[in-house]
Design a protein around this motif. Structure first.
Motif, short mmCIF file in Angstrom:
data_model
loop_
_atom_site.label_atom_id
_atom_site.label_comp_id
_atom_site.label_asym_id
_atom_site.label_seq_id
_atom_site.Cartn_x
_atom_site.Cartn_y
_atom_site.Cartn_z
N ILE A 276 -5.11 6.73 1.80
CA ILE A 276 -3.89 6.77 0.73
C ILE A 276 -2.75 5.83 0.93
N LYS A 277 -2.35 5.40 -0.09
CA LYS A 277 -1.20 4.43 0.29
C LYS A 277 0.11 5.10 0.01
N PHE A 278 0.74 4.82 0.99
CA PHE A 278 2.32 5.19 0.96
C PHE A 278 3.25 3.77 0.79
N ALA A 279 4.53 4.24 0.45
CA ALA A 279 5.36 2.77 0.37
C ALA A 279 6.77 3.19 0.79
N LEU A 280 7.57 2.27 1.29
CA LEU A 280 8.87 2.32 1.48
C LEU A 280 9.46 1.23 0.92
N GLY A 281 10.75 1.24 0.70
CA GLY A 281 11.58 -0.18 0.28
C GLY A 281 12.00 -0.07 -1.11
N GLU A 282 12.22 -1.23 -1.49
CA GLU A 282 12.86 -1.61 -2.85
C GLU A 282 12.04 -1.05 -4.06
N ASN A 283 10.51 -1.23 -3.86
CA ASN A 283 9.86 -0.92 -5.00
C ASN A 283 9.93 0.79 -5.43
N VAL A 284 9.97 1.42 -4.39
CA VAL A 284 9.75 3.02 -4.47
C VAL A 284 10.99 3.64 -5.21
N LYS A 285 12.27 3.06 -4.60
CA LYS A 285 13.46 3.94 -5.29
C LYS A 285 13.76 3.36 -6.56
N GLN A 286 13.44 2.08 -7.18
CA GLN A 286 13.38 1.96 -8.38
C GLN A 286 15.09 1.79 -9.13
N SER A 287 15.72 1.87 -8.20
CA SER A 287 17.23 1.76 -8.64
C SER A 287 17.82 0.76 -9.38
N ASN A 288 17.23 -0.24 -9.21
CA ASN A 288 17.43 -1.57 -9.87
C ASN A 288 16.51 -1.73 -11.19
N TRP A 289 15.59 -0.77 -11.68
CA TRP A 289 14.87 -1.12 -12.95
C TRP A 289 15.11 0.13 -13.81
N ASP A 290 16.39 0.54 -14.16
CA ASP A 290 16.77 1.45 -15.01
C ASP A 290 16.00 2.75 -15.13
N SER A 291 15.58 3.02 -13.96
CA SER A 291 14.65 4.38 -13.72
C SER A 291 15.80 5.50 -13.25
N HIS A 292 16.94 5.64 -13.87
CA HIS A 292 17.95 6.43 -13.10
C HIS A 292 17.83 7.93 -13.29
N SER A 293 16.80 8.27 -13.98
CA SER A 293 16.50 9.85 -13.83
C SER A 293 15.38 10.06 -12.59
N ARG A 294 14.87 9.36 -12.05
CA ARG A 294 13.97 9.44 -11.24
C ARG A 294 14.25 9.66 -9.71
N PHE A 295 13.99 10.60 -9.09
CA PHE A 295 14.39 10.65 -7.55
C PHE A 295 13.08 9.97 -6.93
N PRO A 296 13.26 9.19 -5.72
CA PRO A 296 14.63 8.93 -5.04
C PRO A 296 15.26 7.67 -5.74
N GLN A 297 16.44 7.40 -5.60
CA GLN A 297 17.25 6.21 -5.88
C GLN A 297 17.75 5.44 -4.56
N THR A 298 17.58 6.03 -3.45
CA THR A 298 18.04 5.27 -2.17
C THR A 298 16.94 5.49 -1.06
N ARG A 299 17.02 4.72 -0.24
CA ARG A 299 15.93 4.86 1.00
C ARG A 299 16.20 5.96 1.66
N MET A 300 17.29 6.61 1.64
CA MET A 300 17.51 7.94 2.38
C MET A 300 16.78 9.20 1.61
N GLY A 301 16.64 8.83 0.27
CA GLY A 301 16.00 9.83 -0.63
C GLY A 301 14.44 9.84 -0.39
N VAL A 302 14.08 8.33 0.05
CA VAL A 302 12.53 8.28 0.15
C VAL A 302 12.21 9.15 1.27
N GLU A 303 12.94 9.02 2.57
CA GLU A 303 12.55 9.97 3.76
C GLU A 303 12.56 11.46 3.18
N GLN A 304 13.24 11.84 2.44
CA GLN A 304 13.41 13.06 1.95
C GLN A 304 12.25 13.78 1.19
#
Length: 989
Positions: A701-729
């Motif tokens: 299975i593919k997991f991902a970290l970093g900029e792509n998964v938090k999507q905070s720069n892509w106008d996806s403001h309704s989706r969690f996570p928005q930060t790298r801290m949120g990715v861990e959670q």
């Protein structure tokens, strides 16, 4: 509306009548028509294979009463003499949208699409709408019905063409004389599905084909759970799905691959769908046949491309040119393979195009009996309504066509289409055929009159000597009118006359240019000839289907051979190292022997002197051979499978083989922290998707970290996570839920099957391995800590461009690395990447592979490995292992492939030169003993592609010169995919 729906709900199977017998009869004058009607002396097709010559068809109140050569007619029978006419059951379209408007597209709010459902009391996903009933939105439109009747249709099965689960259909007779109570045969005729989201809903999930498939699977699991009484609250969607499960199930697949995918979902849940095809089933006919599904085929043959502009013609790829040439043979090939199918008007611009497309299919070899079955008995069988429609047996609806002759003859005229016993005139049966050549005389002048075209709507041409005159012509109800102007345009004549049925000649009144009146006469000199138009070839010229049916496809699928490579330099990728002047025997798809002076024993001998033989290259991280990369609708997509979207026709496979690649891991992208399940493939060019997937494949299975998964720069403001801290959670939350899910399973209590949780439980139990997209050291450390907290090991960090900073910790954790040789600085989180990364991790004891993540780089991974010798000083054997046995180890395939060792799969590459050199070419690439790339054959194929393109272009130019319809050239280019492809959930604009 409520009253109307209540009446329809009570009807069920409606018996045609002018009104229900219990309705009050307030009209004292109007009497009910109880007469019989009989068509006599006709050739009657009761079914496509049961024909009565000189027969009688007797019907009353919309139903067939009797049929045969000798039928007793009641006294109150209206007799219609149909001598010389042919009668057929009218046609049925199983997949229609008649009378049911498609919903309007949802308006954009300017923000990202919503992630949550918009409805309460229904299923959690807006695109699942089995509660929809087409009958509730049905409005009969006789203008549209008229166009359908003119094409020969008497019954359509209509539904709401929107959404993944679409609800029930409504079976309608195209009876303009009745009301909905008369014409609606079944108000719950079938249950419909597709892979397509609703255009009216904004919920983002699913964003991909694999997401739609996962959603359908979960929907069925949830329906079973709901049916068991395990959900306290009401779910109107699941309730409707279960209520409708005994109906006919119809699935819009589309192209051949989706036909197979749809059937796979049905097989999983014991459902046999009738599947709407895409017209390309001929390319994978064996797999399509194996579905055992009845098909609903569109006749959407593409028009020839206008290739008169050489520059523009270069945009059209060979695959599209071939499909134009081969698609009309699809119905014949489907029929030849014993697959039951019906036809649909779906995907045609107009019902008026239907007959021409059908005639083309017959010209390509479709038997006329099969064509008639596909329009009558088979659709009736699909719908389970053989007692009512599809034939003219006693008791069936009196839905039939009256024609001038064989229905599939180009010159045959459709006179009438009777629906539920109501006559609809298409062409006047009493209209005399006046086509032919005439000598026209009036006022002492002579002209040539030529009447051609269709008998019911002929066209005329007037000539004086050899000059064609401007003219207008009309022929209706046996009245003809003709006006024409002389060559200089200063004189015009107007003619009109009633055609005498007993005479071949024409005559009538004429108005002269000066206003004076006289008579005209037109003496027929010759009959109209069907050969007046250019005769089509008996069997249209077709190019051969290849495997796959694209450029560089093979005439036959490669098969294993027994081969002896002599005197090669063998790079074993084992402890034996590099062996000079060594022989390798390939037998039965395996590496049989390695040594010197081996005997061929009947195997083909290849002189490999001066050449290098290696194991096939393995790419641990690739995105070629996929129809989709990301399911971006949720922060976890563990339920989706890349095996669902393998594209065996991606030419990137062929290019990879040319670069010596034999296996790869097809990874989900990096849209979400928890991505989708991987597909591990052998690049068996020409074989099906299922045949490319490793048997007994290790689970990844593919997991991902970093900029792509938090999507905070892509106008996806309704989706969690928005930060790298949120990715861990996200990881902590989902794995905790997975533990609880497994505990409930083990407890013996009833539990809801959840594909997402099932996948995560496999990770916790060491049954599924993680390949994790990663860049910066802080997140790499975080992911290892999460894994250790839940008691499992991350299998591979891919990209891992800061791996050199934490290589010791990686080695301690036991995780491997799939990295680039020298990519860096292509985005901010890669700024600290260095080309010594791979060597540093290797020297710390980490298993390192060099991968591509790129459709171009995959063709030169041998060179990428060579770079590591420069950046890090590793040996040639160490770096070669980074593209062979090391990725095999990371993928848990090293017991099967990745090195040259007796007993392993014969996945081999013969190189022209030192394999780490930029001058090295893969001369032969083998998988399990079958040659899937041969450099000499490649040269031949390049020439063959050029010749075939020229051949098809010539054929298309011929189509245009004959005045046939063409389309503009277009470029149909497959998107090159990467981790980020489809990451952003874009606004719905």
């Amino acid at each position: 509306m409520k009253l109307r729906l209540l009446v329809l709900a009570l009807l069920g199977c409606v018996t045609f009548s002018s009104a229900q017998e219990y309705f009050p009869k307030n009209d004292a004058v109007k009497a009910e028509n109880n007469n019989y009607t009989a068509l006599t002396n006709a050739k009657i097709y009761v079914t496509p294979t049961e024909v009565v010559d000189g027969g009688t068809l007797l019907f009353r109140k919309g139903r067939v009463v009797a049929i045969g050569k000798s039928v007793d007619l009641p006294e109150n029978t209206v007799v219609v003499d149909a001598s010389g006419k042919t009668v057929y059951p009218s046609f049925i379209d199983v997949y229609s949208g008649f009378g049911v408007d498609k919903p309007e597209k949802a308006k954009s709010s300017g923000r990202s699409a919503e992630f949550d459902a918009s409805r309460e009391g229904f299923y959690w996903n807006d695109h699942i709408m089995p509660e929809n009933d087409a009958v509730a939105k049905f409005e009969y439109d006789d203008l549209v019905a008229k166009t359908l009747r003119e094409a020969g249709f008497g019954t359509v099965n209509s539904h709401i063409k929107d959404g993944i689960a679409r609800g029930t259909g409504v079976l309608v007779s195209l009876n303009g004389d009745g009301n909905d109570g008369d014409r609606i045969i079944d108000d719950r005729s079938a249950q419909y599905f597709s892979f397509e989201k609703s255009i009216a809903k904004k919920q983002s999930y699913p964003t991909s084909l694999m997401g739609a498939m996962a959603l359908l699977r979960q929907m069925y699991y949830d329906a079973d759970w709901y049916a068991g009484g395990h959900i306290d609250s009401k779910d109107l969607s699941l309730e409707a799905l279960n209520t409708n499960k005994d109906l006919v199930q119809i699935f819009k697949g589309g192209e051949k691959g989706n036909v197979i995918r749809a059937d796979g979902i049905g097989d999983l849940f014991g459902i046999q769908y009738a599947i709407v095809g895409g017209g390309d089933e001929y390319e994978r006919i064996d797999q399509v046949k194996a579905t055992n599904a009845k098909l609903i085929l569109p006749l959407n043959f593409p028009d020839a491309y206008d290739v008169s502009d050489p520059y523009a013609s270069g945009y059209v790829n060979l695959e599209d040119m071939r499909h134009w040439n081969q698609a009309p043979a699809n119905p014949k090939i489907v029929a030849d393979n014993g697959i039951s199918f019906s036809f649909t008007l779906h995907d045609l611009d107009s019902p008026a195009d239907f007959k021409d497309r059908l005639m083309k299919a017959i010209a390509y070899g479709l038997p006329e009996t099969k064509a008639l079955e596909a329009l009558t008995t088979v659709p009736a069988q699909i719908l389970g309504r053989t007692e009512d429609i599809g034939s003219l047996k006693k008791g069936s609806y009196a839905n039939f066509l009256v024609t001038s002759g064989p229905i599939f003859d180009k010159e045959t005229i459709l006179y009438e289409n009777w629906v539920q016993g109501a006559k609809n005139v298409i062409n006047d049966m009493t209209l005399k055929d006046i086509r032919g050549e005439y000598d026209l005389s009036l006022s002492g002048q002579s002209f040539k009159l030529s009447i051609k075209g269709e008998a019911g709507s002929p066209k005329a041409e007037v000539k004086q000597d050899t000059a064609k005159l401007e003219s207008k012509f009309n022929y209706t109800d046996n009245w003809m009118s003709l006006s024409f102007t002389t060559i200089d345009g200063d004189k015009s004549y107007r003619l009109t006359g009633l055609v005498d049925p007993s005479s071949d000649n024409l005559s009538g009144k004429a108005v002269l240019p000066d206003g004076g009146e006289t008579v005209f006469s037109a003496v027929k000199t010759s009959e109209f000839s069907k050969k007046d138009t250019k005769k089509e070839k008996d069997v249209p010229e077709m190019v051969a289907v290849t495997y796959p049916n694209v450029g560089y496809g093979y005439d036959a699928i490669p098969k294993p051979e027994n081969i002896l490579f002599k005197n090669a330099t063998v790079w074993t990728s084992e402890d034996a190292g590099i062996l000079e002047n060594t022989d390798v025997l390939v037998k039965d798809g395996k590496i049989s022997k390695i040594g010197q002076d081996l005997r061929a024993g009947g195997a083909t001998t290849i002189d490999a002197t001066g050449k290098h033989l290696t194991a096939g290259i393995i790419d641990e991280h690739s995105h070629i051979a996929a129809l989709a990369i990301n399911e971006a609708g949720q922060n976890s997509s563990a339920e989706v499978k890349m095996t669902d979207v393998v594209d065996p026709e991606d030419v990137g496979i062929y290019y990879a083989l040319a670069g010596g690649v034999t296996s790869l891991q097809l990874l989900h992208g990096s849209a979400n922290p928890i991505g989708g399940r991987s597909a591990i493939l052998k690049l068996k060019w020409g074989r099906s998707a299922d045949e490319m997937i490793y048997d007994n494949s290790p689970k990844f299975i593919k997991f991902a970290l970093g900029e792509n998964v938090k999507q905070s720069n892509w106008d996806s403001h309704s989706r969690f996570p928005q930060t790298r801290m949120g990715v861990e959670q996200v990881f902590m939350n989902y794995f905790q839920r997975a533990k609880e899910y497994e505990a409930k399973k083990k407890s013996g209590e009833p539990y809801r099957t959840d594909e997402e949780m099932e996948t995560l439980v496999e990770i916790l139990n060491g049954e599924r391995f993680i390949s994790c997209h990663s860049y910066v050291q802080s997140e790499i450390n975080m992911m290892m800590k999460v894994a250790e907290h839940f008691g499992f090991t991350v299998n591979t960090f891919t990209h891992i461009l800061e791996g050199y900073k934490v290589a010791d910790k990686m080695a301690e954790h036991g995780v491997g690395a799939g990295t680039f040789s020298d990519w860096w600085a292509y985005k901010y989180e890669v700024n600290d990447a260095i080309p010594y990364n791979a060597a540093i991790m290797h020297n710390q004891g980490v298993t390192v592979a060099i991968n591509s993540d790129d459709a171009e780089m995959i063709r030169r991974l041998n060179q990428e490995a060579g770079k590591i010798m420069k950046y890090g000083g590793l040996t040639e054997e160490e770096v070669w292992k980074m593209v062979t046995i090391n990725p095999a180890k990371l993928l848990h395939l090293d017991d099967r492939t990745g090195s040259i060792k007796e007993g392993k799969d014969a996945d081999l590459v013969l190189w022209s030169d030192y394999p780490l050199s930029v001058y090295a070419k893969a001369e032969r690439t083998m998988i399990e003993g079958a040659t899937y790339f041969d450099i000499e054959k490649d040269k031949q194929q390049r020439e063959a592609v050029k010749k075939e393109r020229n051949r098809l272009i010539t054929m298309m130019l011929s189509e245009k010169s004959e005045g046939k319809k063409t389309q503009k050239p277009k470029q149909n280019k497959k998107e090159t995919m990467h981790c980020e492809t489809g990451v952003e959930v874009r606004s719905m604009k």
